[in-house]
Design a protein around this motif. Structure first.
Motif, PDB file in Angstrom:
ATOM      1  N   SER A   1       2.333  -8.248  -0.830  1.00 33.41           N
ATOM      2  CA  SER A   1       2.669  -7.416  -1.884  1.00 33.41           C
ATOM      3  C   SER A   1       4.325  -7.209  -2.166  1.00 33.41           C
ATOM      4  O   SER A   1       4.854  -6.981  -1.044  1.00 33.41           O
ATOM      5  N   PHE A  32      -1.350  -1.931  -5.129  1.00 35.41           N
ATOM      6  CA  PHE A  32      -0.535  -2.868  -4.385  1.00 35.41           C
ATOM      7  C   PHE A  32      -0.218  -4.092  -5.026  1.00 35.41           C
ATOM      8  O   PHE A  32       0.591  -5.160  -4.641  1.00 35.41           O
ATOM      9  N   SER A  33      -0.913  -4.625  -5.997  1.00 34.56           N
ATOM     10  CA  SER A  33      -1.107  -6.024  -6.822  1.00 34.56           C
ATOM     11  C   SER A  33      -0.933  -6.988  -5.374  1.00 34.56           C
ATOM     12  O   SER A  33       0.069  -7.849  -5.536  1.00 34.56           O
ATOM     13  N   LEU A  34      -2.114  -7.229  -4.787  1.00 32.48           N
ATOM     14  CA  LEU A  34      -1.950  -8.230  -3.710  1.00 32.48           C
ATOM     15  C   LEU A  34      -2.156  -9.454  -4.043  1.00 32.48           C
ATOM     16  O   LEU A  34      -2.816  -9.941  -4.873  1.00 32.48           O
ATOM     17  N   THR A  35      -1.275 -10.607  -3.207  1.00 30.29           N
ATOM     18  CA  THR A  35      -1.487 -11.821  -3.436  1.00 30.29           C
ATOM     19  C   THR A  35      -2.190 -12.481  -2.034  1.00 30.29           C
ATOM     20  O   THR A  35      -1.503 -12.125  -1.248  1.00 30.29           O
TER      21      THR A  35
END
Length: 150
Positions: free
Chosen positions: A111, A98-101
């Protein structure tokens, strides 16, 4: 290929996930009219005498999530998920693809694949307590649904 999961009624999807199957929930169009004039208010799934079907499974705090898991959530980009997702007691590292921030001290991550928020137990309060309550509610809903007869 894009995996799209659209959810208009998180309760419907949550129940599907709790029961171990995948579903695309489009929501409920509202109460259905009762064709019988002798049982006002009774309708499909109302759980009232004269109704047609069991009462709905109560999701409690689990209804705040369209995906809720104890061990992990994975995506093969790109997915489009509408609603909150969460994992507990597994850590945020068990949410993959998910390429979380996550901002410093934040209670949730974001995401581009999730229209909603992403929650994990290591995030700022009140997230850990909320996830504990949601997972407990999910387990209770599963037990309730699994114990029903057709």
């Amino acid at each position: 290929m894009k995996n799209t999961l659209k959810v208009a009624n998180s309760g419907m999807l949550m129940l599907a996930l709790v029961l171990g199957s995948f579903a695309t929930a489009c929501g409920d169009s509202g109460p259905k009219p009762d064709p019988s004039p002798t049982t006002p208010g009774a309708g499909p799934g109302t759980g009232v005498p004269g109704g047609r079907g069991p009462s709905p499974v109560v999701l409690g705090a689990a209804s705040n999530y369209v995906i809720l898991a104890k061990t992990g959530i994975s995506s093969v980009p790109t997915s489009a998920i509408t609603g909150n997702i969460g994992v507990s007691p597994a850590a945020a590292t068990f949410i993959t693809g998910f390429s979380l921030t996550l901002g410093a001290g934040a209670a949730f991550a974001t995401s581009s694949q999730v229209t909603g928020n992403v929650f994990a137990p290591g995030y700022a309060a009140p997230t850990p307590a909320n996830l504990t309550a949601a997972v407990s509610a999910m387990e209770a809903a599963y037990t309730n649904a699994a114990g029903r007869t057709l």
